[in-house]
Scaffold this motif. Structure first.
Motif, short mmCIF file in Angstrom:
data_model
loop_
_atom_site.label_atom_id
_atom_site.label_comp_id
_atom_site.label_asym_id
_atom_site.label_seq_id
_atom_site.Cartn_x
_atom_site.Cartn_y
_atom_site.Cartn_z
N SER A 141 11.66 6.17 1.60
CA SER A 141 12.68 5.47 0.81
C SER A 141 12.16 5.10 -0.57
CB SER A 141 13.15 4.22 1.56
OG SER A 141 12.07 3.37 1.86
N SER A 142 10.91 4.66 -0.65
CA SER A 142 10.33 4.28 -1.93
C SER A 142 10.20 5.49 -2.84
CB SER A 142 8.96 3.62 -1.72
OG SER A 142 8.41 3.19 -2.94
N TYR A 143 9.74 6.59 -2.30
CA TYR A 143 9.59 7.83 -3.08
C TYR A 143 10.94 8.31 -3.59
CZ TYR A 143 8.75 12.76 -4.15
OH TYR A 143 8.69 13.99 -4.78
N ARG A 144 11.92 8.38 -2.70
CA ARG A 144 13.24 8.91 -3.10
C ARG A 144 13.89 8.03 -4.16
NH1 ARG A 144 15.42 10.66 2.95
NH2 ARG A 144 14.26 12.64 3.06
N SER A 145 13.72 6.72 -4.05
CA SER A 145 14.30 5.81 -5.04
C SER A 145 13.65 6.04 -6.41
CB SER A 145 14.09 4.37 -4.58
OG SER A 145 14.55 3.47 -5.56
N LEU A 146 12.32 6.16 -6.43
CA LEU A 146 11.62 6.40 -7.70
C LEU A 146 11.98 7.76 -8.28
CD1 LEU A 146 8.03 5.04 -6.99
CD2 LEU A 146 9.52 4.34 -8.87
N TRP A 147 11.98 8.78 -7.44
CA TRP A 147 12.26 10.13 -7.94
C TRP A 147 13.67 10.22 -8.51
CZ3 TRP A 147 9.01 13.95 -8.95
CH2 TRP A 147 9.53 15.21 -9.23
N ALA A 148 14.61 9.57 -7.86
CA ALA A 148 15.99 9.57 -8.36
C ALA A 148 16.09 8.86 -9.70
CB ALA A 148 16.91 8.90 -7.34
N ALA A 149 15.38 7.74 -9.84
CA ALA A 149 15.41 7.00 -11.10
C ALA A 149 14.85 7.83 -12.24
CB ALA A 149 14.62 5.70 -10.96
N LEU A 150 13.88 8.69 -11.94
CA LEU A 150 13.24 9.48 -12.98
C LEU A 150 13.98 10.76 -13.32
CD1 LEU A 150 9.46 9.28 -11.94
CD2 LEU A 150 10.76 7.76 -13.40
N LEU A 181 0.82 -1.20 0.00
CA LEU A 181 0.00 0.00 0.00
C LEU A 181 0.86 1.26 0.00
CD1 LEU A 181 -2.78 -0.93 2.59
CD2 LEU A 181 -3.03 -0.78 0.12
N VAL A 182 1.89 1.26 0.83
CA VAL A 182 2.77 2.42 0.93
C VAL A 182 3.54 2.61 -0.37
CG1 VAL A 182 4.85 3.28 2.07
CG2 VAL A 182 2.97 2.39 3.44
N ASP A 183 4.01 1.53 -0.99
CA ASP A 183 4.71 1.64 -2.27
C ASP A 183 3.80 2.22 -3.35
OD1 ASP A 183 7.03 0.65 -1.21
OD2 ASP A 183 6.75 -1.40 -1.94
N ALA A 184 2.54 1.80 -3.35
CA ALA A 184 1.59 2.33 -4.33
C ALA A 184 1.36 3.82 -4.11
CB ALA A 184 0.27 1.57 -4.24
N LEU A 185 1.25 4.22 -2.85
CA LEU A 185 1.05 5.64 -2.55
C LEU A 185 2.30 6.44 -2.94
CD1 LEU A 185 -0.68 7.88 -1.44
CD2 LEU A 185 0.04 7.25 0.87
N ALA A 186 3.48 5.87 -2.74
CA ALA A 186 4.72 6.55 -3.13
C ALA A 186 4.75 6.79 -4.64
CB ALA A 186 5.93 5.72 -2.70
#
Length: 434
Positions: free
Chosen positions: A227-236, A131-136
């Motif tokens: 952590s999930s948000y920062r990882s995704l944002w960095a990848a993008l 759920l948290v990963d989806a929200l991130a």
């Protein structure tokens, strides 16, 4: 002088006029109310029947209703996962001419549920993490188009199953702001910190009610969105530097983003003065890479992970096929008509509200793998379907809205032990407990 009813709608639906707008939402007759699980809200929200479909009606001020209506329209045009706007109802008065609050009407997202309805007894750690990963991911997509949410929480989100994961949809946009020039790092950080705080509070609330599995750390789950948000944002968005002899890393970066479900519309590349290094940075990134490919090939509009799963099955079908077609669309049509559609049609009519078709197909593939592993053989699809329908699907609760005629009575399960009966609670409306 009595104010006239004013309706602002995205499309004309005569059924809007038949709803009891002269009655406060909390006193609407039962024949207009649809019983569905709903999340926590600072405003009174009820689900209603509008011309055979389910809509959510929220009472608020006329200004806030109009603002949120326009914001949802803007987000919809940006292809952000959110509920669809239907109408704003202003100028409401009761039979005595007393002014009533305005109402915002939005479509109910079929097969979606608030986070509290996604578990029957207790919330398991893996479910909380998904759920948290989806929200991130939703927050990344919102920030990527310049939307500052201002009220990030599990309660303001709806979730749909997505091939073992969840897809998150924004529900409440009344505090949001859309910035065409993009968000500052401070705005993104504040939204992220707010998300962490709200999630921690929501998980702790579940723990206080005995609905959290023992050993689950609410703060650890809340930290997961950071952590999930920062990882995704960095990848993008991160800039990447490499030597001119490693140009294959451009393709690698694109493939990595595609694997995350994103497409690159533009990429900035710059070489150094001496020509020894190259810097690249994605400029415009759109989510839905696999969704768009599946729609192009088959016309199926599903969630991103479901699209990835179906495309993998389509690719396997193409490898096994004895045909020698050169166009991918030919294989896609044969897979759709000979594989996917027969599985969906095999589901008994009375069970089709359990899950949406793409999720059913994904679970059938998962069930086939488990059966084959357990029996050490390749189990035929017909046998898999029979087992899945009888042993799995039949025992699931419905995740779509099934509505009877407007006059049909609705049976609603009420947890009688959750609210102590007293003089203060006697007036509680059962519909606020659904």
């Amino acid at each position: 002088m009595q104010e006239s009813l004013r309706i602002t709608a995205s499309s004309i639906d005569p059924g809007l006029l038949s709803l009891p707008w002269s009655t406060p939402l909390g006193k609407w007759p039962s024949e207009h109310i649809v019983s569905l699980p709903k999340g926590l809200s600072r405003h009174l929200v009820r689900f209603a029947d509008l011309s055979g479909r389910v809509v959510a009606v929220k009472e608020t001020t006329a200004e806030m209703a109009q603002r949120e209506y326009e914001m949802l329209g803007n987000l919809g045009r940006l292809d952000v996962p959110c509920v669809s706007r239907v109408a704003v109802i202003a100028g409401r008065t009761d039979a005595d001419g007393k002014a009533l609050q305005a109402a915002l009407v939005t479509s109910h997202l079929r097969f979606s549920m608030p986070y509290r309805a996604l578990f029957t007894r207790v919330l398991r750690p893996d479910t909380a993490t998904r759920l948290v990963d989806a929200l991130a991911l939703l927050l990344v997509r919102l920030h990527n188009v310049g939307f500052y949410w201002g009220d990030v929480s599990l309660s303001n989100t709806l979730f749909r199953r997505d091939a073992g994961a969840f897809a998150a949809y924004l529900v409440d946009a009344e505090t949001g702001e859309l910035h065409e020039e993009g968000l500052t790092d401070g705005q993104r950080a504040y939204d992220l910190d707010l998300a962490r705080t709200n999630i921690a509070g929501e998980i702790m609330d579940l723990a206080a009610g005995g609905r959290l599995e023992r050993g689950v750390d609410a703060l650890e789950i809340a930290d997961g969105i950071v952590s999930s948000y920062r990882s995704l944002w960095a990848a993008l968005t991160d800039e990447e530097t490499f030597s001119t002899g490693e140009t294959w890393r451009i393709t690698e970066r694109v493939e990595k983003l595609n694997a995350l479900g994103f497409d690159i519309d533009e990429m900035s590349m710059e070489t150094t003065a001496d020509g020894t290094t190259v810097r690249i940075q994605p400029k415009v990134v759109d989510a839905g890479h696999h969704q768009r490919r599946l729609i192009r090939l088959t016309g199926l509009d599903v969630e991103e992970n479901q699209a990835r799963r179906l495309l993998n099955d389509l690719d396997e079908f193409r490898v096994r096929s004895t045909k020698a077609w050169t166009e991918e669309e030919m294989y896609a049509h044969e897979w759709l008509t000979r594989v996917f559609e027969p599985v969906v049609r095999a589901i008994p009519y009375d069970l089709r509200a359990k899950l949406e078709p793409a999720e059913v197909y994904h679970q059938v593939l998962e069930h086939r793998w488990y059966l084959s592993q357990a029996q050490s053989r390749s189990v035929p699809l017909a046998e898999v379907l029979t087992s899945y329908i009888n042993d799995v699907l039949r025992h699931r609760r419905d995740e779509a809205t099934i509505m009877g005629p407007p006059t049909e009575s609705l049976g609603v399960p009420v947890e009688t032990g959750s609210v102590e009966v007293s003089d203060d609670t006697a007036a509680i409306d059962w519909r606020d407990l659904v």
